[in-house]
Design an enzyme around this catalytic site. Structure first.
Site, PDB file in Angstrom:
ATOM      1  N   ARG A  57       0.830  -1.205   0.000  1.00  0.00           N
ATOM      2  CA  ARG A  57       0.000   0.000   0.000  1.00  0.00           C
ATOM      3  C   ARG A  57       0.868   1.261   0.000  1.00  0.00           C
ATOM      4  NH1 ARG A  57      -1.833   0.943   4.308  1.00  0.00           N
ATOM      5  NH2 ARG A  57      -0.952  -0.718   5.599  1.00  0.00           N
ATOM      6  N   LYS A 197      -8.875  -2.033   0.317  1.00  0.00           N
ATOM      7  CA  LYS A 197      -8.705  -1.178   1.486  1.00  0.00           C
ATOM      8  C   LYS A 197      -9.450   0.141   1.328  1.00  0.00           C
ATOM      9  CE  LYS A 197      -6.276  -3.705   4.279  1.00  0.00           C
ATOM     10  NZ  LYS A 197      -6.910  -4.266   5.494  1.00  0.00           N
ATOM     11  N   HIS A 216     -10.621  -3.953  12.052  1.00  0.00           N
ATOM     12  CA  HIS A 216      -9.548  -4.519  11.239  1.00  0.00           C
ATOM     13  C   HIS A 216      -9.143  -5.828  11.908  1.00  0.00           C
ATOM     14  CE1 HIS A 216      -5.279  -4.195   9.388  1.00  0.00           C
ATOM     15  NE2 HIS A 216      -6.110  -4.761   8.541  1.00  0.00           N
ATOM     16  N   SER A 236      -1.469  -6.028   9.115  1.00  0.00           N
ATOM     17  CA  SER A 236      -0.977  -7.038   8.185  1.00  0.00           C
ATOM     18  C   SER A 236       0.356  -7.589   8.675  1.00  0.00           C
ATOM     19  CB  SER A 236      -0.800  -6.423   6.795  1.00  0.00           C
ATOM     20  OG  SER A 236      -2.028  -5.992   6.280  1.00  0.00           O
ATOM     21  N   LYS A 240      -3.351 -12.400  11.403  1.00  0.00           N
ATOM     22  CA  LYS A 240      -4.820 -12.446  11.348  1.00  0.00           C
ATOM     23  C   LYS A 240      -5.310 -13.561  10.443  1.00  0.00           C
ATOM     24  CE  LYS A 240      -6.083  -8.432   9.864  1.00  0.00           C
ATOM     25  NZ  LYS A 240      -4.746  -8.108   9.336  1.00  0.00           N
ATOM     26  N   THR A 241      -4.764 -13.627   9.239  1.00  0.00           N
ATOM     27  CA  THR A 241      -5.209 -14.641   8.276  1.00  0.00           C
ATOM     28  C   THR A 241      -4.803 -16.036   8.727  1.00  0.00           C
ATOM     29  OG1 THR A 241      -5.048 -13.043   6.460  1.00  0.00           O
ATOM     30  CG2 THR A 241      -5.091 -15.373   5.871  1.00  0.00           C
ATOM     31  N   ASP A 255      -9.930 -10.357   7.574  1.00  0.00           N
ATOM     32  CA  ASP A 255      -9.380  -9.010   7.607  1.00  0.00           C
ATOM     33  C   ASP A 255     -10.333  -7.908   8.066  1.00  0.00           C
ATOM     34  OD1 ASP A 255      -7.107  -7.348   7.168  1.00  0.00           O
ATOM     35  OD2 ASP A 255      -7.952  -6.657   5.283  1.00  0.00           O
ATOM     36  N   ARG A 321       1.656 -12.335  -1.897  1.00  0.00           N
ATOM     37  CA  ARG A 321       0.272 -12.543  -1.463  1.00  0.00           C
ATOM     38  C   ARG A 321      -0.466 -13.537  -2.348  1.00  0.00           C
ATOM     39  NH1 ARG A 321      -2.029  -9.495   3.087  1.00  0.00           N
ATOM     40  NH2 ARG A 321      -0.516  -7.866   3.558  1.00  0.00           N
TER      41      ARG A 321
END
Length: 531
Positions: A57, A197, A216, A236, A240-241, A255, A321
Site C-alpha cells: 500500500r 482497502k 480490522h 498485516s 490475522k489470516t 481481515d 500474497r
C-alpha cells in the site's frame, strides 16, 4: 464509444470507453488477463501478477476530501486532506484519461449482513484487478445484477499519473476518497490491495453512526456453534489470516468485520494472505489455495521453466500474497455471519521481544491496548519498509480509520461491557531477544495458546501479574514450554530484558499522551509502569 452507465445519476462518471466488460466471471477474466499480457498461469490455474514498483500500500498517497460532510467527523491528524476542487480536477482528468480505453466493471457488495452492506461499482483497466476484487468482495447472484444500484464507485486507473501541483496530492500515485460524492479514485499503482482497502475505509466511516463497530480483524467461530465467535485484531503480518484459518473452527473472514447488536459479520467474500515462507505443514488451507483456479498470486516468484512457485523468494517483495474467495477454505462459513464474540484477541508483532506470547486483559487494559495498537510494520506491507519497525497504529489499523480513535475505542468498551467478552493480547513477534537477536515466536506455540484461550481452558490456569504491563500471564499451559511464557527467562541477559522492557513501556506512555483527555480514569490506571 461505449459509455459506462452508472445507474445512480449522482455518481455518473460519463466515461467513454472503447470496450466495457461487465461482471465477467473468473474464467473470462483470466482469459482476458492472459490475452492482455497482464500475468501468467501458475500450476493449478492460479493467476500470477507482478505489481511493479508498488508491492504494498501507499498510505502517504491517500487523501480524504475535506468538505462540509467531513470537516467535523474525520480525524485530520491521521488523514491527509484534499480540497473538493482538487478532487473534481483529478476526477475529470481520470475520466479524460480513460476515454477510448478498454475497461472492466464489477458490481459487488461490501458486508455479509444485508442490513448494513454497501453496494459498490468497481471500474478498472486491468482484468486481473477485477478478478482480485471479485474474489475479495461479496458477489451478488447473477440474476440480481440487472437491478443492481450502486451506492459507491471505485475508479482505478493504474496507468494514470497524478500531478501533485494540479491535483493537490503528494506524488504521481494517488488514492482519493470523497464521502460527499461517494467515489474513490486510485491512480498510478497496480497493487491489488488498494482496491479493497479503499472500501474498508468507507465502512469504517459509515458504520459508527449506526452504533456498529468496524474492525480490522479476522474472525471465526467454533464449528457448529456460531455463537462461540472470536475476533483477531491486528495489522498485516501479525497473523490475522493465518490464525483465523483454524481447521477446528469455522472461518468467517481474515481481515475486515463489523460488530452489530446481533453479532459479527464479514465485510468481504475472500481472503488476502501473505505467502512469504508459506508451508503446507503450518498453513495447509492457505497453501492449497495457491494452486486453485481463480486465485490471484501477487509478486510470488515462479521458475520460468518448471513453473514451480518459490514461496521463500522475497526478491520482489516480502509482501507476496494470494487472494482467493472464501469458499476455497474447506471450513469457511457459508454466511460469513456469527454471534457476538466471546473472545477478543489483539495480535501484536513485538519486534522488541518484550511481550509474552499471550496475556489476559481487563476491559480497561483492552481499551488501552486497542487505542495504542502497538505492533511492528512487517517488511513489504508498505512501500519502503524493508525491516520490521516498531509502531503504534491506533485501533490496530490507523491507516484505515477516518474517524477519531476515541469513537472506535468507546464502541469497543461498550461492546465488551454489554457482552462480557474475554480479551487477550497475543505476541506473534519475537522471543529470546529483539529483532536481529531473538527468533520469531513459533506458530505452533501461538496456535496451542489460542486454542486454550478460545476453548476456555486457559482461564483455569494459574496467572502472574506482569511486572511492567500489569496484565495476567499464564504460568503453565499444557504442551507449551514454561520458559517461553515468561519472556524475561528467554533472554540470555535478564538485565538487558529489563532495560528493553522499560524502553517499551516509555514508548507506550509517550504515545498514549494524545488519548488521555478522551478516556476514563480506569483506562489510565491500565497503563504500563516502569516503577
Amino acid at each position: 464509444m461505449q459509455e459506462i452507465g452508472i445507474r445512480n445519476e449522482s455518481l455518473s462518471l460519463g466515461i467513454e470507453a472503447n470496450t466495457v466488460h461487465y461482471n465477467d466471471l473468473p474464467p473470462s477474466l483470466v482469459e482476458k488477463a492472459l490475452q492482455n499480457g497482464e500475468g501468467q498461469l501458475a500450476p493449478g490455474g492460479a493467476f500470477l501478477a507482478l505489481t511493479g514498483q508498488h508491492t504494498g500500500r501507499s498510505p502517504k498517497d491517500k487523501f480524504t476530501v475535506r468538505d462540509a460532510t467531513t470537516e467535523t467527523t474525520v480525524d485530520w491528524g491521521n488523514n491527509a486532506s484534499m480540497t473538493a476542487e482538487h478532487f473534481d480536477t483529478l476526477h475529470a482528468d481520470m475520466i479524460a484519461h480513460a476515454k477510448g480505453a478498454k475497461l472492466y466493471v464489477q458490481d459487488l457488495a461490501c458486508g455479509a449482513d444485508p442490513t448494513h452492506q454497501i453496494k459498490v461499482r468497481f471500474i478498472n483497466e486491468l482484468a486481473w484487478h477485477m478478478l482480485f476484487i471479485r474474489n475479495m468482495m461479496r458477489r451478488p447472484e447473477q440474476q440480481d445484477l440487472a437491478a443492481f444500484q450502486n451506492e459507491w464507485t471505485v475508479l482505478n486507473l493504474p496507468s494514470f499519473k497524478a500531478d501533485p501541483a494540479r491535483h493537490g496530492c503528494r506524488s504521481e500515485t494517488v488514492i482519493a476518497v470523497s464521502f460527499t460524492k461517494k467515489t474513490v479514485l486510485i491512480g498510478c499503482t497496480s497493487y491489488g490491495g488498494e482496491n479493497k482497502k479503499s472500501i474498508f475505509g468507507v465502512m469504517n466511516y459509515v458504520l459508527p453512526e449506526k452504533g456498529i463497530m468496524p474492525m480490522h480483524c479476522s474472525a471465526n467461530h467454533a464449528t457448529g456453534n456460531p455463537d462461540d465467535a472470536a475476533v483477531f485484531f491486528g495489522l498485516s503480518g501479525t497473523g490475522k489470516t493465518t490464525l483465523s484459518a483454524d481447521p477446528n473452527r469455522t472461518l468467517l473472514g481474515d481481515d475486515e468485520h463489523g460488530w452489530s447488536d446481533s453479532g459479527i459479520f464479514n465485510f468481504e467474500g475472500g481472503c488476502y494472505a501473505k505467502t512469504i515462507n508459506l508451508r503446507r505443514e503450518a498453513e495447509p488451507e492457505i497453501y492449497d489455495t495457491c494452486s486453485k483456479f481463480g486465485s490471484v498470486l501477487e509478486n510470488v516468484v515462479m521458475n520460468p521453466i518448471t513453473r514451480e512457485l518459490d514461496f521463500d523468494d522475497g526478491s520482489l517483495t516480502q509482501n507476496t500474497r494470494v487472494c482467493y474467495p472464501l469458499d476455497m477454505i474447506p471450513n469457511a462459513s457459508e454466511t460469513s455471519v456469527g454471534g457476538v464474540p466471546k473472545n477478543i484477541v489483539m495480535l501484536t508483532c513485538d519486534a522488541f521481544g518484550v511481550l509474552p506470547p499471550i496475556a489476559r486483559l481487563t476491559p480497561a487494559q483492552a481499551q488501552y491496548h486497542f487505542l495504542s495498537g502497538f505492533t511492528a510494520k512487517v517488511a513489504g506491507t508498505e512501500k519502503g519498509v524493508t525491516d520490521p519497525e516498531p509502531t503504534f497504529s491506533t485501533c490496530f489499523g490507523a491507516p484505515f480509520m477516518p474517524r477519531r480513535p476515541s469513537e472506535y475505542g468507546d464502541l469497543l468498551k461498550k461492546k465488551i461491557a454489554e457482552t462480557g467478552a474475554t480479551c487477550w493480547l497475543v505476541n506473534t513477534g519475537w522471543t529470546g531477544g529483539a529483532h536481529g537477536v531473538g527468533s520469531r515466536m513459533p506458530i505452533l506455540v501461538t496456535r496451542t495458546l489460542l486454542t486454550a484461550a478460545l476453548n476456555g481452558s486457559l482461564n483455569d490456569a494459574e496467572f502472574r501479574k506482569d511486572d511492567f504491563f500489569g496484565f495476567d500471564v499464564p504460568k503453565a499451559v499444557p504442551d507449551v514450554s514454561t520458559v517461553i511464557l515468561d519472556p524475561r527467562q528467554t533472554w540470555a541477559d535478564a538485565a538487558a530484558y529489563d532495560a528493553q522492557a522499560k524502553k517499551l513501556v516509555q514508548m507506550f506512555i509517550d504515545n498514549f499522551a494524545k488519548y488521555e483527555a478522551d478516556v476514563d480514569a480506569d483506562v489510565m490506571t491500565a497503563a504500563p509502569s516502569i516503577s
